[in-house]
Motif scaffolding. Structure first.
Motif, PDB file in Angstrom:
ATOM      1  N   TRP A  31      25.174 -52.587 -15.973  1.00 41.03           N
ATOM      2  CA  TRP A  31      24.687 -51.283 -15.360  1.00 41.03           C
ATOM      3  C   TRP A  31      24.273 -51.342 -13.556  1.00 41.03           C
ATOM      4  O   TRP A  31      24.481 -51.004 -13.155  1.00 41.03           O
ATOM      5  CB  TRP A  31      23.798 -50.873 -15.919  1.00 41.03           C
ATOM      6  N   ASN A  32      23.058 -52.623 -13.734  1.00 37.44           N
ATOM      7  CA  ASN A  32      22.084 -52.668 -12.215  1.00 37.44           C
ATOM      8  C   ASN A  32      23.052 -53.340 -11.360  1.00 37.44           C
ATOM      9  O   ASN A  32      22.512 -53.396 -10.627  1.00 37.44           O
ATOM     10  CB  ASN A  32      21.112 -53.657 -12.688  1.00 37.44           C
ATOM     11  N   TRP A  33      23.781 -53.855 -11.920  1.00 38.01           N
ATOM     12  CA  TRP A  33      25.177 -55.053 -10.179  1.00 38.01           C
ATOM     13  C   TRP A  33      25.692 -53.133  -9.985  1.00 38.01           C
ATOM     14  O   TRP A  33      25.856 -53.479  -8.998  1.00 38.01           O
ATOM     15  CB  TRP A  33      25.265 -55.451 -10.898  1.00 38.01           C
ATOM     16  N   LEU A  34      26.701 -52.665 -11.140  1.00 40.52           N
ATOM     17  CA  LEU A  34      27.473 -51.722 -10.721  1.00 40.52           C
ATOM     18  C   LEU A  34      27.229 -50.033 -10.080  1.00 40.52           C
ATOM     19  O   LEU A  34      27.605 -49.828  -8.853  1.00 40.52           O
ATOM     20  CB  LEU A  34      28.876 -51.863 -11.806  1.00 40.52           C
ATOM     21  N   MET A  35      26.289 -49.849 -10.962  1.00 34.41           N
ATOM     22  CA  MET A  35      25.774 -48.323 -11.176  1.00 34.41           C
ATOM     23  C   MET A  35      25.378 -48.099  -9.777  1.00 34.41           C
ATOM     24  O   MET A  35      25.826 -47.352  -9.379  1.00 34.41           O
ATOM     25  CB  MET A  35      25.278 -48.047 -12.062  1.00 34.41           C
ATOM     26  N   PRO A  36      24.221 -48.798  -8.789  1.00 26.78           N
ATOM     27  CA  PRO A  36      22.952 -47.784  -8.139  1.00 26.78           C
ATOM     28  C   PRO A  36      24.552 -48.524  -6.859  1.00 26.78           C
ATOM     29  O   PRO A  36      24.151 -47.897  -5.759  1.00 26.78           O
ATOM     30  CB  PRO A  36      22.285 -49.048  -7.898  1.00 26.78           C
ATOM     31  N   ALA A  37      24.702 -48.779  -6.574  1.00 30.20           N
ATOM     32  CA  ALA A  37      25.996 -49.863  -5.868  1.00 30.20           C
ATOM     33  C   ALA A  37      26.958 -48.550  -5.687  1.00 30.20           C
ATOM     34  O   ALA A  37      28.196 -47.829  -4.244  1.00 30.20           O
ATOM     35  CB  ALA A  37      26.497 -50.968  -5.516  1.00 30.20           C
ATOM     36  N   LEU A  38      27.300 -48.586  -7.186  1.00 27.10           N
ATOM     37  CA  LEU A  38      29.116 -47.495  -6.552  1.00 27.10           C
ATOM     38  C   LEU A  38      28.595 -46.133  -6.846  1.00 27.10           C
ATOM     39  O   LEU A  38      28.856 -45.019  -6.167  1.00 27.10           O
ATOM     40  CB  LEU A  38      29.763 -47.641  -7.983  1.00 27.10           C
ATOM     41  N   PHE A  39      27.855 -45.301  -7.468  1.00 25.96           N
ATOM     42  CA  PHE A  39      27.415 -43.736  -8.220  1.00 25.96           C
ATOM     43  C   PHE A  39      25.898 -43.849  -7.403  1.00 25.96           C
ATOM     44  O   PHE A  39      25.599 -42.140  -7.858  1.00 25.96           O
ATOM     45  CB  PHE A  39      27.240 -43.787  -9.054  1.00 25.96           C
ATOM     46  N   ALA A  40      24.813 -44.619  -6.800  1.00 24.66           N
ATOM     47  CA  ALA A  40      23.511 -44.529  -6.355  1.00 24.66           C
ATOM     48  C   ALA A  40      22.914 -43.984  -7.588  1.00 24.66           C
ATOM     49  O   ALA A  40      22.204 -43.700  -7.315  1.00 24.66           O
ATOM     50  CB  ALA A  40      23.997 -43.314  -5.056  1.00 24.66           C
ATOM     51  N   LEU A  41      23.296 -44.684  -8.712  1.00 24.59           N
ATOM     52  CA  LEU A  41      21.882 -44.279 -10.110  1.00 24.59           C
ATOM     53  C   LEU A  41      21.072 -45.378 -10.108  1.00 24.59           C
ATOM     54  O   LEU A  41      20.966 -46.038  -9.138  1.00 24.59           O
ATOM     55  CB  LEU A  41      23.034 -44.363 -11.125  1.00 24.59           C
ATOM     56  N   HIS A  42      19.694 -45.077 -10.805  1.00 26.40           N
ATOM     57  CA  HIS A  42      18.859 -45.020 -11.213  1.00 26.40           C
ATOM     58  C   HIS A  42      19.067 -46.853 -11.798  1.00 26.40           C
ATOM     59  O   HIS A  42      19.934 -46.903 -12.778  1.00 26.40           O
ATOM     60  CB  HIS A  42      18.200 -44.835 -11.290  1.00 26.40           C
ATOM     61  N   ARG A  43      18.272 -47.714 -11.455  1.00 23.55           N
ATOM     62  CA  ARG A  43      18.681 -49.243 -12.368  1.00 23.55           C
ATOM     63  C   ARG A  43      17.504 -48.818 -13.259  1.00 23.55           C
ATOM     64  O   ARG A  43      17.051 -47.454 -14.119  1.00 23.55           O
ATOM     65  CB  ARG A  43      17.837 -50.135 -11.815  1.00 23.55           C
ATOM     66  N   ILE A  44      18.240 -49.183 -14.684  1.00 23.29           N
ATOM     67  CA  ILE A  44      17.552 -49.594 -16.297  1.00 23.29           C
ATOM     68  C   ILE A  44      17.437 -50.747 -16.573  1.00 23.29           C
ATOM     69  O   ILE A  44      17.155 -51.557 -16.755  1.00 23.29           O
ATOM     70  CB  ILE A  44      18.751 -48.903 -17.064  1.00 23.29           C
ATOM     71  N   SER A  45      16.059 -50.250 -18.039  1.00 23.85           N
ATOM     72  CA  SER A  45      14.944 -50.937 -18.146  1.00 23.85           C
ATOM     73  C   SER A  45      16.366 -51.778 -19.113  1.00 23.85           C
ATOM     74  O   SER A  45      17.574 -51.182 -19.856  1.00 23.85           O
ATOM     75  CB  SER A  45      14.405 -51.342 -18.863  1.00 23.85           C
ATOM     76  N   PHE A  46      16.023 -52.837 -20.029  1.00 24.36           N
ATOM     77  CA  PHE A  46      16.464 -53.787 -21.313  1.00 24.36           C
ATOM     78  C   PHE A  46      16.506 -52.983 -22.314  1.00 24.36           C
ATOM     79  O   PHE A  46      17.778 -52.236 -23.343  1.00 24.36           O
ATOM     80  CB  PHE A  46      15.730 -54.889 -22.078  1.00 24.36           C
ATOM     81  N   TRP A  47      15.423 -52.117 -22.294  1.00 24.25           N
ATOM     82  CA  TRP A  47      15.477 -50.745 -23.353  1.00 24.25           C
ATOM     83  C   TRP A  47      16.579 -49.836 -23.553  1.00 24.25           C
ATOM     84  O   TRP A  47      17.111 -48.897 -24.551  1.00 24.25           O
ATOM     85  CB  TRP A  47      13.704 -50.609 -24.380  1.00 24.25           C
ATOM     86  N   GLN A  48      16.083 -48.760 -21.865  1.00 25.47           N
ATOM     87  CA  GLN A  48      17.558 -48.158 -21.711  1.00 25.47           C
ATOM     88  C   GLN A  48      18.814 -48.796 -22.439  1.00 25.47           C
ATOM     89  O   GLN A  48      19.850 -47.775 -22.552  1.00 25.47           O
ATOM     90  CB  GLN A  48      17.242 -48.180 -20.597  1.00 25.47           C
ATOM     91  N   ALA A  49      19.245 -49.929 -21.955  1.00 25.59           N
ATOM     92  CA  ALA A  49      20.490 -50.628 -21.779  1.00 25.59           C
ATOM     93  C   ALA A  49      21.161 -50.367 -23.972  1.00 25.59           C
ATOM     94  O   ALA A  49      21.719 -50.416 -24.003  1.00 25.59           O
ATOM     95  CB  ALA A  49      20.436 -51.776 -21.676  1.00 25.59           C
ATOM     96  N   LEU A  50      19.880 -50.896 -24.475  1.00 27.71           N
ATOM     97  CA  LEU A  50      19.647 -50.966 -25.532  1.00 27.71           C
ATOM     98  C   LEU A  50      20.201 -49.880 -26.686  1.00 27.71           C
ATOM     99  O   LEU A  50      21.332 -49.501 -27.561  1.00 27.71           O
ATOM    100  CB  LEU A  50      18.854 -51.650 -26.792  1.00 27.71           C
ATOM    101  N   GLY A  51      18.943 -48.617 -25.640  1.00 30.57           N
ATOM    102  CA  GLY A  51      20.101 -47.209 -26.713  1.00 30.57           C
ATOM    103  C   GLY A  51      21.321 -46.767 -26.258  1.00 30.57           C
ATOM    104  O   GLY A  51      21.642 -45.869 -26.502  1.00 30.57           O
ATOM    105  N   LEU A  52      21.459 -47.474 -24.861  1.00 30.10           N
ATOM    106  CA  LEU A  52      22.746 -46.815 -23.994  1.00 30.10           C
ATOM    107  C   LEU A  52      23.990 -47.515 -24.622  1.00 30.10           C
ATOM    108  O   LEU A  52      25.037 -46.884 -25.517  1.00 30.10           O
ATOM    109  CB  LEU A  52      22.727 -47.039 -23.021  1.00 30.10           C
TER     110      LEU A  52
END
Length: 113
Positions: A31-52
């Motif tokens: 997510w932190n590698w692709l989403m900010p560059a592709l869609f200008a989304l924020h970076r996420i934390s470990f716990w947010q990734a677990l929730g996702l």
């Protein structure tokens, strides 16, 4: 006996937590590698990734258990059908199975008529 069962349960929980942590780290990294560059989304934390990861499991995978004996039921039905076939039907089915699917679902070779 009870101690062995307890040890297996603890081992399973530790293994499940390790798998969840590894998958969460992979999701967070991707997510932190692709989403900010592709869609200008924020970076996420470990716990947010677990929730996702958990949310995607709920929405797309569910928490259904595996059906016990599902493959055994299929095998039983197939064996029953096989027992009811004539020798000619069995031969025809064997030939059809031999040439039905090759690599990636395409026909490997056509039967010679």
């Amino acid at each position: 006996m009870r101690g062995r069962r307890m040890f297996r349960g603890v081992k399973f929980v530790v293994f499940a937590l390790l798998i969840a942590a590894a998958l969460s780290f992979v999701v967070m990294s991707l997510w932190n590698w692709l989403m900010p560059a592709l869609f200008a989304l924020h970076r996420i934390s470990f716990w947010q990734a677990l929730g996702l990861l958990l949310l995607s499991k709920i929405l797309f995978g569910g928490f259904r258990g595996r059906k016990c004996g599902g493959s055994l039921q299929w095998k039983g039905r197939m064996m029953q059908r096989w027992a009811e076939m004539t020798p000619e039907e069995r031969q025809k089915m064997q030939e059809g199975m031999k040439f039905s699917c090759g690599i990636f679902g395409t026909r490997a070779a056509e039967p010679k008529a």
